[in-house]
Scaffold this active site. Structure first.
Site, short mmCIF file in Angstrom:
data_model
loop_
_atom_site.label_atom_id
_atom_site.label_comp_id
_atom_site.label_asym_id
_atom_site.label_seq_id
_atom_site.Cartn_x
_atom_site.Cartn_y
_atom_site.Cartn_z
N ILE A 31 0.84 -1.20 0.00
CA ILE A 31 0.00 0.00 0.00
C ILE A 31 0.87 1.26 0.00
CG2 ILE A 31 -1.78 1.24 1.35
CD1 ILE A 31 -2.79 -1.46 0.40
N LYS A 183 13.60 -12.66 4.66
CA LYS A 183 12.16 -12.36 4.68
C LYS A 183 11.96 -10.87 4.96
CE LYS A 183 8.63 -11.99 7.54
NZ LYS A 183 7.85 -11.04 6.74
N GLY A 236 13.21 -6.14 14.58
CA GLY A 236 11.78 -5.89 14.68
C GLY A 236 11.39 -5.60 16.11
N GLU A 258 17.81 -7.23 16.92
CA GLU A 258 17.81 -5.76 17.00
C GLU A 258 16.37 -5.35 17.24
OE1 GLU A 258 20.01 -3.63 17.31
OE2 GLU A 258 21.73 -4.92 16.94
N CYS A 292 13.83 2.86 15.61
CA CYS A 292 14.21 2.20 16.86
C CYS A 292 15.07 3.14 17.69
CB CYS A 292 14.97 0.92 16.55
SG CYS A 292 16.30 1.18 15.39
N GLU A 391 7.85 1.90 23.74
CA GLU A 391 8.19 2.42 22.42
C GLU A 391 6.89 2.76 21.69
OE1 GLU A 391 9.61 -0.37 19.39
OE2 GLU A 391 11.24 1.02 19.03
P1 NAD Z 1 7.62 -6.65 13.77
O1 NAD Z 1 8.29 -7.34 14.90
O2 NAD Z 1 6.15 -6.60 13.72
O3 NAD Z 1 8.05 -7.35 12.39
C1 NAD Z 1 9.42 -7.50 12.04
C2 NAD Z 1 9.53 -8.66 11.07
O4 NAD Z 1 9.16 -9.86 11.76
C3 NAD Z 1 8.59 -8.55 9.87
O5 NAD Z 1 9.24 -9.05 8.73
C4 NAD Z 1 7.43 -9.46 10.28
O6 NAD Z 1 6.73 -10.00 9.18
C5 NAD Z 1 8.18 -10.55 11.01
N1 NAD Z 1 7.34 -11.33 11.94
C6 NAD Z 1 6.14 -11.00 12.48
N2 NAD Z 1 5.69 -12.00 13.26
C7 NAD Z 1 6.63 -12.97 13.24
C8 NAD Z 1 6.76 -14.24 13.88
N3 NAD Z 1 5.81 -14.71 14.69
N4 NAD Z 1 7.89 -14.95 13.66
C9 NAD Z 1 8.87 -14.46 12.87
N5 NAD Z 1 8.79 -13.29 12.23
C10 NAD Z 1 7.69 -12.55 12.40
O7 NAD Z 1 8.28 -5.21 13.69
P2 NAD Z 1 7.91 -4.03 12.69
O8 NAD Z 1 6.63 -3.43 13.12
O9 NAD Z 1 8.06 -4.51 11.29
O10 NAD Z 1 9.13 -3.02 12.97
C11 NAD Z 1 9.13 -2.11 14.02
C12 NAD Z 1 10.01 -2.62 15.15
O11 NAD Z 1 11.33 -2.86 14.67
C13 NAD Z 1 10.16 -1.58 16.25
O12 NAD Z 1 10.02 -2.20 17.51
C14 NAD Z 1 11.60 -1.08 16.07
O13 NAD Z 1 12.18 -0.57 17.23
C15 NAD Z 1 12.28 -2.31 15.57
N6 NAD Z 1 13.51 -1.95 14.86
C16 NAD Z 1 14.70 -2.11 15.50
C17 NAD Z 1 15.89 -1.74 14.87
C18 NAD Z 1 17.22 -1.90 15.57
O14 NAD Z 1 18.24 -1.79 14.91
N7 NAD Z 1 17.25 -2.13 16.88
C19 NAD Z 1 15.86 -1.21 13.58
C20 NAD Z 1 14.63 -1.06 12.95
C21 NAD Z 1 13.46 -1.43 13.60
#
Ligand code: NAD
Length: 487
Positions: A31, A183, A236, A258, A292, A391
């Site tokens: 989107i 992924k 994530g 991370e 993050c 956060e």
């Molecule tokens: P998220 O945890 O929802 O998703 C991250 C990834 O994990 C996506 O590809 C998602 O599809 C996958 N995922 C979701 N459920 C899963 C499961 N059950 N098993 C395995 N993989 C799964 O995070 P988001 O909303 O995409 O990103 C935001 C988060 O990322 C924030 O908390 C942010 O702080 C963090 N982040 C951290 C850094 C760092 O360097 N510390 C950098 C960027 C983002």
């Protein structure tokens, strides 16, 4: 990868396995968060596709692990060149799919180029350094330490810095000699698919790089639990990071995480106020606060507090919120409807907890479509409220006063997270002292959030497990072997 009519809704293959583009069965929509229009659909994968990709990567590993660092560097440089050649296109795809302004997308693309080039250099340096002699306290034995690629690795990345978070994992993994299954986030597949198309043309042997688009529940979970992987490198949220760690534990896989942050920016009493306001605004509102590393808790020395708050509020009110593809836009929409609703809910809960909203935190009146939000500044935020402790991942700053350096440090460190921090002040001794006392993996002093591939990335406490970038990022994809021989 995307055809010339890149922004027409079309169905794109979401799998690249064993050197072939393929389509999975589940169609996921990419989107544009500024228009809420579907840009394309991605034919995404499932657990079966993950298994096929892991098998392809395992078959390719024996040969790829034996290549020289120079050979791997050649491919990494080809990727960097491919990204540079398609810079504009990658910027547009990223802005359209994630909502970040083009100026910010440009920074991301340049970071991707720098990261692949940096790890090309480290790969070359591995030649001749793979074995290092180790002196033992016995003349009867000779020993060496050998660094080897750890195996086939799964890389799972989020949507806030698509391509950047990918590059930070993929470049060192390939440099080390690992094969990968990547992924991307289901929210931002388009720039990642374009990057994958560049990688597919870079001269990598088939099976070394595999991509499986899809949901976290289907693809991410299958990857985290797959017994054929040596390691999962995940970026994530904490909630998902914990699940990844639990699934990886079943087969004792290595895990790098991370995760989130709730970082502090400390403005000391002798700070340059203009600089402090600029840094607070950048640390809170860059990428619409979806960082993050957002310094979302701003701690200001008592004598500067009132003036700082007034200037920061003015600055927040002047931020140009608009279409990320238009000139002059300083802040685009949030990346998805889900994120918009999450941030709005946080703001609501914060207000109910007694925090005082000074500006923003609502949709701009002129924006009836898109996930737009005006940057918010809160003060009087209770220390035990979710607004202060959790956060938010949106353009929301909480500002609080302090009366002593000791109090500022204690407030900053009073968090489950410890990713980054910023310190603003003129006295070098004081800023260094505060930086040393902060529980954070990276501290900027009087500096914006500059990031170099050479410097370590990662945090303390629940923000990270391990470090990315620099030689530490490479070591994360290597195993150590000791060889001891009788002499
Ligand atoms: P998220 O945890 O929802 O998703 C991250 C990834 O994990 C996506 O590809 C998602 O599809 C996958 N995922 C979701 N459920 C899963 C499961 N059950 N098993 C395995 N993989 C799964 O995070 P988001 O909303 O995409 O990103 C935001 C988060 O990322 C924030 O908390 C942010 O702080 C963090 N982040 C951290 C850094 C760092 O360097 N510390 C950098 C960027 C983002």
């Amino acid at each position: 990868m995307l055809s010339g009519a890149a922004l027409m809704p079309q169905i794109l293959p979401g799998l690249f396995i064993d050197g072939q583009w393929q389509s999975g069965h589940e169609l996921l929509s990419a989107i544009n968060p500024a228009t809420e229009i579907c840009l394309a659909q991605v034919a995404s994968g499932d657990a079966e596709a993950v298994d096929t990709a892991v098998q392809a990567a395992r078959s390719a590993f024996a040969d790829w692990a034996q290549t020289s660092g120079a050979q791997r560097a050649k491919v990494l440089r080809a990727i960097a060149l491919g990204v540079a050649e398609r810079r504009e296109r990658l910027m547009h795809l990223q802005s359209s799919n994630s909502g970040k302004p083009l100026s910010e997308a440009a920074i991301d693309v340049d970071d991707v180029i720098a990261t692949f080039e940096y790890y090309a250099g480290l790969a070359e340096a591995l030649d001749g350094q793979q074995d290092q002699a180790l002196v033992l306290p016995s003349e009867d034995f000779a020993a060496r330490i050998r660094r080897e690629p750890c195996g086939v690795v799964g890389l799972i990345v989020p949507w806030n810095f698509p391509m950047v978070t990918t590059a930070w994992k993929l470049a060192p993994a390939l440099a080390a000699g690992c094969c990968v299954v990547l992924k991307p986030s289901e929210v931002t597949p388009l720039p990642e698919l374009e990057l994958a198309a560049i990688i597919a043309e870079s001269g990598l042997p088939k099976g070394v790089f595999n991509l499986v688009c899809g949901t976290g529940r289907a693809v991410g979970a299958a990857l985290s639990g797959h017994p054929g992987l040596a390691k999962i490198s995940f970026t994530g949220s904490n909630a998902v990071g914990v699940q990844v760690m639990q699934r990886a534990a079943e087969t004792v896989k290595g895990v790098s995480l991370e995760l989130g942050g709730k970082s502090a920016l400390i403005v000391l009493a002798d700070a340059d106020l203009d600089l402090a306001v600029d840094l607070a605004s950048g640390g809170g509102f860059f990428n619409a606060g979806q960082m993050c590393s957002a310094t979302s808790r701003v701690l200001v020395a008592e004598p500067l507090f009132d003036e700082f708050l007034q200037r920061l509020t003015q600055k927040a009110q002047s931020v140009q919120v608009g279409n990320p593809l238009e000139d002059g836009t300083e802040m685009g929409p949030l990346a998805s409807q889900a994120q918009y609703l999450r941030v709005m809910a946080h703001i609501d809960v914060g207000k109910k907890a007694g925090a005082r909203l000074l500006c923003g935190g609502e949709r701009p009146v002129e924006r009836t479509v898109g996930y737009f939000l005006r940057p918010a500044v809160f003060t009087d935020v209770p220390l035990d409220s979710a607004l202060w402790r959790e956060e938010i991942f949106g353009p929301v700053l909480c500002v609080r006063r302090f009366t002593s350096e000791r109090e500022a440090i204690a407030l900053a460190n009073d968090s489950d997270f410890g990713l980054v921090a910023s310190v603003v002040g003129r006295d070098a001794e004081a800023t260094e002292r505060v930086a040393n006392a902060l529980q954070a993996g990276l501290v900027w002093i009087n500096a914006p959030q500059v990031i170099f591939p050479q410097a370590a990335w990662g945090g303390y406490k629940q923000s990270s497990l391990g470090r990315e970038l620099g030689p530490w990022g490479l070591a994360a994809f290597q195993e150590l072997k000791h060889v001891i021989r009788s002499v």
